[in-house]
Design a protein around this motif. Sequence first.
Motif, PDB file in Angstrom:
ATOM      1  N   MET A  74     -79.402-137.500 -28.206  1.00 26.78           N
ATOM      2  CA  MET A  74     -79.528-136.513 -29.272  1.00 26.78           C
ATOM      3  C   MET A  74     -78.421-135.476 -29.109  1.00 26.78           C
ATOM      4  SD  MET A  74     -81.921-135.464 -31.615  1.00 26.78           S
ATOM      5  CE  MET A  74     -81.919-134.047 -32.664  1.00 26.78           C
ATOM      6  N   ALA A  75     -77.726-135.226 -30.182  1.00 24.97           N
ATOM      7  CA  ALA A  75     -76.620-134.259 -30.158  1.00 24.97           C
ATOM      8  C   ALA A  75     -77.156-132.840 -30.065  1.00 24.97           C
ATOM      9  CB  ALA A  75     -75.776-134.410 -31.419  1.00 24.97           C
ATOM     10  N   ASN A  76     -76.384-131.982 -29.405  1.00 27.67           N
ATOM     11  CA  ASN A  76     -76.728-130.557 -29.391  1.00 27.67           C
ATOM     12  C   ASN A  76     -76.526-129.984 -30.778  1.00 27.67           C
ATOM     13  OD1 ASN A  76     -77.371-130.268 -26.626  1.00 27.67           O
ATOM     14  ND2 ASN A  76     -75.198-130.280 -26.134  1.00 27.67           N
ATOM     15  N   LYS A  77     -77.392-129.078 -31.143  1.00 24.53           N
ATOM     16  CA  LYS A  77     -77.295-128.465 -32.462  1.00 24.53           C
ATOM     17  C   LYS A  77     -76.725-127.064 -32.354  1.00 24.53           C
ATOM     18  CE  LYS A  77     -80.878-131.105 -34.726  1.00 24.53           C
ATOM     19  NZ  LYS A  77     -82.011-131.058 -35.641  1.00 24.53           N
ATOM     20  N   MET A  78     -76.197-126.598 -33.447  1.00 18.25           N
ATOM     21  CA  MET A  78     -75.684-125.233 -33.533  1.00 18.25           C
ATOM     22  C   MET A  78     -76.227-124.614 -34.816  1.00 18.25           C
ATOM     23  SD  MET A  78     -71.782-126.156 -34.450  1.00 18.25           S
ATOM     24  CE  MET A  78     -71.508-127.560 -35.528  1.00 18.25           C
ATOM     25  N   ARG A  79     -76.158-123.309 -34.908  1.00 20.97           N
ATOM     26  CA  ARG A  79     -76.638-122.600 -36.084  1.00 20.97           C
ATOM     27  C   ARG A  79     -75.492-122.471 -37.074  1.00 20.97           C
ATOM     28  NH1 ARG A  79     -80.937-120.987 -37.898  1.00 20.97           N
ATOM     29  NH2 ARG A  79     -81.966-121.159 -35.920  1.00 20.97           N
ATOM     30  N   LEU A  80     -75.765-122.782 -38.348  1.00 25.20           N
ATOM     31  CA  LEU A  80     -74.819-122.575 -39.440  1.00 25.20           C
ATOM     32  C   LEU A  80     -75.398-121.511 -40.357  1.00 25.20           C
ATOM     33  CD1 LEU A  80     -72.350-123.203 -41.221  1.00 25.20           C
ATOM     34  CD2 LEU A  80     -73.688-125.070 -42.245  1.00 25.20           C
ATOM     35  N   GLN A  81     -74.618-120.434 -40.528  1.00 22.65           N
ATOM     36  CA  GLN A  81     -75.023-119.368 -41.442  1.00 22.65           C
ATOM     37  C   GLN A  81     -73.935-119.222 -42.501  1.00 22.65           C
ATOM     38  OE1 GLN A  81     -75.364-116.370 -38.298  1.00 22.65           O
ATOM     39  NE2 GLN A  81     -77.502-116.113 -38.919  1.00 22.65           N
ATOM     40  N   ILE A  82     -74.344-119.215 -43.771  1.00 25.42           N
ATOM     41  CA  ILE A  82     -73.433-118.958 -44.885  1.00 25.42           C
ATOM     42  C   ILE A  82     -73.934-117.701 -45.565  1.00 25.42           C
ATOM     43  CG2 ILE A  82     -72.399-119.809 -47.012  1.00 25.42           C
ATOM     44  CD1 ILE A  82     -73.063-122.664 -46.052  1.00 25.42           C
ATOM     45  N   ILE A  83     -73.073-116.669 -45.547  1.00 25.63           N
ATOM     46  CA  ILE A  83     -73.485-115.359 -46.046  1.00 25.63           C
ATOM     47  C   ILE A  83     -72.493-114.875 -47.094  1.00 25.63           C
ATOM     48  CG2 ILE A  83     -73.961-112.971 -45.377  1.00 25.63           C
ATOM     49  CD1 ILE A  83     -74.376-114.153 -42.472  1.00 25.63           C
ATOM     50  N   HIS A  97     -67.853-125.914 -29.355  1.00 26.68           N
ATOM     51  CA  HIS A  97     -66.486-125.782 -29.863  1.00 26.68           C
ATOM     52  C   HIS A  97     -65.839-124.525 -29.295  1.00 26.68           C
ATOM     53  CE1 HIS A  97     -63.166-125.299 -32.727  1.00 26.68           C
ATOM     54  NE2 HIS A  97     -63.367-126.549 -33.085  1.00 26.68           N
ATOM     55  N   GLU A  98     -64.548-124.573 -29.120  1.00 22.90           N
ATOM     56  CA  GLU A  98     -63.783-123.403 -28.678  1.00 22.90           C
ATOM     57  C   GLU A  98     -63.926-122.295 -29.732  1.00 22.90           C
ATOM     58  OE1 GLU A  98     -61.329-121.391 -26.033  1.00 22.90           O
ATOM     59  OE2 GLU A  98     -62.151-123.397 -25.781  1.00 22.90           O
ATOM     60  N   PRO A  99     -64.180-121.069 -29.345  1.00 23.92           N
ATOM     61  CA  PRO A  99     -64.292-119.974 -30.321  1.00 23.92           C
ATOM     62  C   PRO A  99     -63.007-119.794 -31.130  1.00 23.92           C
ATOM     63  CG  PRO A  99     -65.217-119.297 -28.226  1.00 23.92           C
ATOM     64  CD  PRO A  99     -64.520-120.611 -27.992  1.00 23.92           C
ATOM     65  N   VAL A 100     -63.172-119.585 -32.429  1.00 24.58           N
ATOM     66  CA  VAL A 100     -62.033-119.417 -33.333  1.00 24.58           C
ATOM     67  C   VAL A 100     -62.501-118.717 -34.605  1.00 24.58           C
ATOM     68  CG1 VAL A 100     -62.315-121.658 -34.492  1.00 24.58           C
ATOM     69  CG2 VAL A 100     -60.061-120.629 -34.366  1.00 24.58           C
ATOM     70  N   VAL A 101     -61.575-118.038 -35.256  1.00 26.68           N
ATOM     71  CA  VAL A 101     -61.813-117.475 -36.585  1.00 26.68           C
ATOM     72  C   VAL A 101     -60.821-118.142 -37.525  1.00 26.68           C
ATOM     73  CG1 VAL A 101     -61.729-115.397 -38.012  1.00 26.68           C
ATOM     74  CG2 VAL A 101     -62.649-115.276 -35.694  1.00 26.68           C
ATOM     75  N   PHE A 125     -64.087-116.128 -44.502  1.00 30.49           N
ATOM     76  CA  PHE A 125     -63.760-116.442 -43.117  1.00 30.49           C
ATOM     77  C   PHE A 125     -64.870-117.262 -42.484  1.00 30.49           C
ATOM     78  CE2 PHE A 125     -61.681-112.494 -44.174  1.00 30.49           C
ATOM     79  CZ  PHE A 125     -60.413-112.641 -43.618  1.00 30.49           C
ATOM     80  N   ALA A 126     -64.492-118.028 -41.459  1.00 29.12           N
ATOM     81  CA  ALA A 126     -65.467-118.719 -40.621  1.00 29.12           C
ATOM     82  C   ALA A 126     -65.264-118.239 -39.196  1.00 29.12           C
ATOM     83  CB  ALA A 126     -65.273-120.225 -40.697  1.00 29.12           C
ATOM     84  N   GLU A 127     -66.342-117.802 -38.558  1.00 28.55           N
ATOM     85  CA  GLU A 127     -66.290-117.468 -37.137  1.00 28.55           C
ATOM     86  C   GLU A 127     -67.056-118.556 -36.398  1.00 28.55           C
ATOM     87  OE1 GLU A 127     -67.517-114.021 -33.926  1.00 28.55           O
ATOM     88  OE2 GLU A 127     -68.593-114.125 -35.829  1.00 28.55           O
ATOM     89  N   VAL A 128     -66.349-119.246 -35.508  1.00 30.78           N
ATOM     90  CA  VAL A 128     -66.937-120.337 -34.738  1.00 30.78           C
ATOM     91  C   VAL A 128     -67.104-119.875 -33.295  1.00 30.78           C
ATOM     92  CG1 VAL A 128     -66.616-122.710 -33.936  1.00 30.78           C
ATOM     93  CG2 VAL A 128     -65.814-122.051 -36.223  1.00 30.78           C
ATOM     94  N   THR A 129     -68.307-120.038 -32.765  1.00 29.82           N
ATOM     95  CA  THR A 129     -68.559-119.790 -31.348  1.00 29.82           C
ATOM     96  C   THR A 129     -69.114-121.080 -30.760  1.00 29.82           C
ATOM     97  OG1 THR A 129     -70.802-118.963 -31.709  1.00 29.82           O
ATOM     98  CG2 THR A 129     -69.023-117.336 -31.752  1.00 29.82           C
ATOM     99  N   ILE A 130     -69.480-121.044 -29.508  1.00 31.34           N
ATOM    100  CA  ILE A 130     -69.953-122.256 -28.824  1.00 31.34           C
ATOM    101  C   ILE A 130     -71.160-122.870 -29.530  1.00 31.34           C
ATOM    102  CG2 ILE A 130     -71.036-123.066 -26.682  1.00 31.34           C
ATOM    103  CD1 ILE A 130     -69.178-121.081 -25.215  1.00 31.34           C
ATOM    104  N   ASP A 131     -72.055-122.034 -30.056  1.00 28.12           N
ATOM    105  CA  ASP A 131     -73.300-122.555 -30.625  1.00 28.12           C
ATOM    106  C   ASP A 131     -73.600-122.058 -32.038  1.00 28.12           C
ATOM    107  OD1 ASP A 131     -73.814-119.934 -29.977  1.00 28.12           O
ATOM    108  OD2 ASP A 131     -75.698-120.339 -28.937  1.00 28.12           O
ATOM    109  N   LYS A 132     -72.558-121.541 -32.728  1.00 27.08           N
ATOM    110  CA  LYS A 132     -72.812-120.984 -34.059  1.00 27.08           C
ATOM    111  C   LYS A 132     -71.552-121.030 -34.915  1.00 27.08           C
ATOM    112  CE  LYS A 132     -75.018-117.037 -34.080  1.00 27.08           C
ATOM    113  NZ  LYS A 132     -75.360-115.595 -34.118  1.00 27.08           N
TER     114      LYS A 132
END
Length: 134
Positions: free
Chosen positions: A1-10, A39-43, A68-75
């Motif tokens: 089972m793959a690890n999940k992350m939170r996706l928020q669209i605001i 994933h490596e953190p990135v904007v 913009f998209a802000e990517v962190t390890i789990d979000k």
Amino acid sequence: MANKMRLQIITPMRSILDEEVESVILNTTEGEMGVLYDHEPVVALLGYNKLVYTQDGVKKEATTLGGFAEVTIDKVVILTDASELADEIDVERARKAKERAEKRLQGQDVNVDRARAEIALKKAIARINLSNMK
């Protein structure tokens, strides 16, 4: 089972999505970017296009109309001017908006705000393209 992350669209008007997902594909101004858990953190700067995300093995889509998209390890947090999920798009309204924007851009009226008309055209095209993929 793959690890999940939170996706928020605001958007400034509302929160479109706040869910656990397996993957996200963003259409940035630099091209497509795939995101998985850890994933490596990135904007990243988003274009007028769509994002694709996988939730419980099912691919789903939403528009991203700038922002913009802000990517962190789990979000992944998307801050965008406007966004709709695929089933929320009013295709007829988007087609009419596209026609109005094209008419403004083709005209010779010097009082027309060309930048605003170009953005309206990009938004309408993104909505139409996503609705055609349903």
